[in-house]
Design a protein around this motif. Structure first.
Motif, mmCIF file in Angstrom:
data_model
loop_
_atom_site.group_PDB
_atom_site.id
_atom_site.type_symbol
_atom_site.label_atom_id
_atom_site.label_comp_id
_atom_site.label_asym_id
_atom_site.label_seq_id
_atom_site.Cartn_x
_atom_site.Cartn_y
_atom_site.Cartn_z
ATOM 1 N N LEU A 287 -8.691 -2.512 -1.316
ATOM 2 C CA LEU A 287 -8.006 -1.765 -1.204
ATOM 3 C C LEU A 287 -7.633 -1.524 -1.753
ATOM 4 C CD1 LEU A 287 -7.223 -2.930 2.538
ATOM 5 C CD2 LEU A 287 -8.120 -1.709 1.761
ATOM 6 N N LEU B 77 1.049 -1.051 -0.615
ATOM 7 C CA LEU B 77 0.137 0.050 -0.111
ATOM 8 C C LEU B 77 0.443 1.601 0.390
ATOM 9 C CD1 LEU B 77 -2.557 -1.164 2.571
ATOM 10 C CD2 LEU B 77 -3.327 -1.233 0.424
ATOM 11 N N SER C 200 -10.672 3.714 -0.473
ATOM 12 C CA SER C 200 -10.225 2.723 0.684
ATOM 13 C C SER C 200 -9.170 2.385 0.929
ATOM 14 C CB SER C 200 -11.339 1.301 1.120
ATOM 15 O OG SER C 200 -12.904 1.780 0.811
ATOM 16 N N GLY C 201 -8.334 1.985 -0.261
ATOM 17 C CA GLY C 201 -6.945 1.659 0.206
ATOM 18 C C GLY C 201 -6.390 3.421 1.186
ATOM 19 N N LEU D 78 -5.276 -7.913 -1.592
ATOM 20 C CA LEU D 78 -5.633 -6.100 -1.274
ATOM 21 C C LEU D 78 -6.802 -6.129 -2.124
ATOM 22 C CD1 LEU D 78 -1.665 -4.984 -0.594
ATOM 23 C CD2 LEU D 78 -4.184 -4.794 0.925
ATOM 24 N N LEU E 153 -7.370 3.932 4.845
ATOM 25 C CA LEU E 153 -6.783 2.475 5.755
ATOM 26 C C LEU E 153 -4.914 2.926 6.013
ATOM 27 C CD1 LEU E 153 -7.505 0.080 7.710
ATOM 28 C CD2 LEU E 153 -6.753 -0.960 5.125
#
Length: 151
Positions: free
Chosen positions: A78, A41, A98-99, A73, A102
């Motif tokens: 994400l 990420l 959303s990724g 993921l 987070l």
């Protein structure tokens, strides 16, 4: 045995690495992220659109491991993967909204781990450590490809 364990630099480096990973793992647990998933990420935040192969090299894992991490993921919403506009067989990975959300939360916690490390060293010691680790990395690079090092 040619060298006692306390004199083996690789042993001390590995112990430090294991402690960093364990601390990051604990920090990431509430977000249901593993350290490799967090690293992916973070890499995609820095460089959106990387392929799985490039991500594997950047994150120091095998392509097979990266494929599994990306699938997980993506399944959690994400990350999204779409074909490259020119090379359609290459899938580019990008963070979803959303990724990004987070990662922003998880990164706050992981940063506390990094700050705890930094707090133990002065600015000069930090620069020295980074330089020394870079020298260690350079010294060992030839062991991965003995032909390149003339072995």
């Amino acid at each position: 045995m040619g060298m006692p364990i306390e004199r083996r630099l690789g042993h001390h480096i590995k112990r430090a690495e294991q402690e960093v990973i364990a601390a990051k793992h604990a920090a990431l647990r509430p977000f249901k992220l593993s350290t490799p998933q967090y690293t992916v990420l973070l890499a995609l935040q820095e460089e959106p659109g990387l392929s799985g192969a490039v991500l594997a090299r950047r994150c120091l894992v095998t392509p097979q491991t990266m494929s599994s991490v990306l699938s997980t993921l993506e399944g959690r919403g994400l990350v999204e993967r779409k074909p490259h506009p020119i090379h359609s067989h290459i899938l580019e990975a990008r963070l979803t909204r959303s990724g990004r959300a987070l990662l922003a939360k998880a990164d706050v916690e992981v940063t506390t781990v990094e700050e705890a490390l930094r707090a133990e060293l002065s600015e000069e010691e930090q620069r020295l450590l980074v330089g020394l680790l870079a020298r260690c990395t350079g010294a060992l690079a030839g062991f991965r490809d003995p032909k390149a090092a003339g072995r």
